[in-house]
Design an enzyme around this catalytic site. Structure first.
Site, PDB file in Angstrom:
ATOM      1  N   CYS A 172       0.839  -1.204   0.000  1.00 28.19           N
ATOM      2  CA  CYS A 172       0.000   0.000   0.000  1.00 28.19           C
ATOM      3  C   CYS A 172       0.873   1.253   0.000  1.00 28.19           C
ATOM      4  O   CYS A 172       1.336   1.694   1.054  1.00 28.19           O
ATOM      5  CB  CYS A 172      -0.918  -0.024   1.220  1.00 28.19           C
ATOM      6  SG  CYS A 172      -1.991   1.418   1.298  1.00 28.19           S
ATOM      7  N   CYS A 175      -0.533   4.143   2.016  1.00 28.47           N
ATOM      8  CA  CYS A 175      -0.379   4.019   3.477  1.00 28.47           C
ATOM      9  C   CYS A 175       1.065   4.295   3.886  1.00 28.47           C
ATOM     10  O   CYS A 175       1.308   4.947   4.896  1.00 28.47           O
ATOM     11  CB  CYS A 175      -0.704   2.605   3.971  1.00 28.47           C
ATOM     12  SG  CYS A 175      -2.096   1.788   3.228  1.00 28.47           S
ATOM     13  N   ASP A 176       2.008   3.756   3.149  1.00 31.37           N
ATOM     14  CA  ASP A 176       3.390   3.697   3.654  1.00 31.37           C
ATOM     15  C   ASP A 176       4.392   4.560   2.898  1.00 31.37           C
ATOM     16  O   ASP A 176       5.505   4.780   3.380  1.00 31.37           O
ATOM     17  CB  ASP A 176       3.890   2.237   3.595  1.00 31.37           C
ATOM     18  CG  ASP A 176       3.061   1.319   4.467  1.00 31.37           C
ATOM     19  OD1 ASP A 176       2.538   1.795   5.481  1.00 31.37           O
ATOM     20  OD2 ASP A 176       2.937   0.135   4.131  1.00 31.37           O
TER      21      ASP A 176
END
Ligand code: NAP
Length: 352
Positions: A172, A175-176
């Site tokens: 992701c 997300c990261d």
């Protein structure tokens, strides 16, 4: 919960959709029962442990209401000690995925949600009340059900990929991608679809270079998205190439990759990179439904009416990624969890 009691609403799944549905249902006096999933090695390998995909990520910087800050004291006061003790200490940079999920779970529990740490492996939606069967073999009957079992990112299945998950390997980018470890470093994205191109483009904001590794000689992504990647100076596309191994060590996490050509098996390349992002699709967790809800071609549950969470079976609702192959964000999942609880509450009221 007694063997013969009929539950008003059972929620299957424990990501943002499941807990948000539970909080709303509990506050509506529906005494929801959540099956949060079983803690097994099989679920760990499949990425389907309790608390969903967010529990597999590190910092969460885009969930509304959680700007960066030291949440240590808040977590200590909001969570019961026995669960807090099982979590790593808060690092002061902002909320992490596991912390956010524990908070959502606790919020639902505070309003009377009951939680069973087991999987639902079988359902019978052919007559009401519905019957659900757990992995442990017990049965529960329910007047309404909210399916919030999410989706799992697909992985290549390499041993080295598993070893460095969350230490440079992620599924992701949103997300990261902004984490300090990826800043001004070379990164790899695997895949050739819209997600891969979108993630590669997104990562160019932080990375010095993004290597897009695709197994064929042309991208699957839509023309306009593919053009954007091809024209981006920071993206280097490696066609006819697969990721053979993630390289790294225990101290630094990912330090490189070994790539293999699909047209010339003898041709391998080693790149020094700080991160590997998989974007090879997701699989919704719908297999246990065994065809009893209408699914789309990609096996996601179909919402029958625009902006409503009802499925094709009256009294069964779906929330979160299990019914959403487009947004796939924690906050959108939580929103549809709220919607499913309100839909279930109204449906139960209409059906006395
Ligand atoms: P996808 O379209 O299914 O693409 C998956 C990609 O991963 C494909 O290029 C596929 O290669 C590759 N792949 C699959 N398994 C692999 C493996 N084992 N090893 C190496 N490569 C593998 O999935 P997606 O990109 O996540 O998109 C999902 C849906 O969301 C699509 O309908 C997409 O259009 C949509 N979406 C839209 C946007 C947007 O419009 N902004 C953004 C993201 C996603 P092959 O090409 O060889 O099959």
């Amino acid at each position: 919960m007694s063997e013969n009691a009929i539950e008003k609403v059972v929620i299957i799944g424990s990501g943002p959709a499941g807990w948000c549905a539970a909080t709303y249902a509990a506050r509506a006096q529906l005494q929801p029962l959540v099956y949060e999933g079983a803690i097994t090695e099989e679920n760990r390998m499949a990425g389907t442990l309790p608390l969903g995909q967010l529990a597999l990520t590190s910092e969460v910087e885009n969930y509304a209401g959680f700007p960066a800050g030291d949440l240590g004291a808040f977590l200590d006061s909001a969570l019961p000690q026995e669960r807090r003790m099982m979590m790593p200490p808060h690092d002061g940079h902002g909320v992490t995925g596991p912390e956010l999920m524990e908070l959502m779970r606790q919020q639902a529990v505070n309003f009377g949600t009951r939680v069973v740490t087991d999987d639902i492996v079988k359902v019978d939606f052919s007559s009401r009340p519905f019957t659900l069967v757990t992995a442990g073999g017990s049965e529960v009957r329910a007047h309404s059900v909210i399916v919030a079992t999410g989706a799992s990112a697909n992985w290549l299945g390499l041993e080295s990929e598993t070893r460095f998950k969350n230490r440079g390997v992620s599924a992701c980018a949103v997300c990261d991608g902004a984490l300090p470890r990826f800043r001004n470093k070379e990164l790899v994205v695997v895949g050739g679809g819209d997600s891969a191109v979108e993630e590669a483009t997104y990562l160019t904001k932080f990375a010095s270079r993004v290597h897009l590794v695709h197994r064929r000689d042309e991208l699957r992504a839509s023309k306009i998205m593919a053009k954007r990647a091809l024209e981006n100076d920071k993206i280097q596309i490696h066609f006819d190439t697969t990721l053979a191994e993630v390289l790294g060590d225990d101290e630094q996490g990912v330090t490189g990759v070994r790539l293999e050509s699909t047209t010339d098996v003898a041709k391998t390349t080693t790149l020094e990179v700080a991160g590997v992002f998989l974007a090879i699709g997701h699989t919704p967790n719908t297999a246990f439904l065994d065809g009893q809800l209408e699914l789309n071609a990609k096996k996601y549950i179909i919402w029958q009416k625009h902006f409503r969470t009802a499925t094709n079976v009256e009294g069964v609702f779906a929330a979160g990624d299990v019914a959403d192959d487009y947004y796939r964000q924690a906050i959108s999942a939580a929103g549809t969890g709220c919607m499913a609880a309100l839909d279930a509450e109204r449906w139960l009221a209409e059906h006395d």
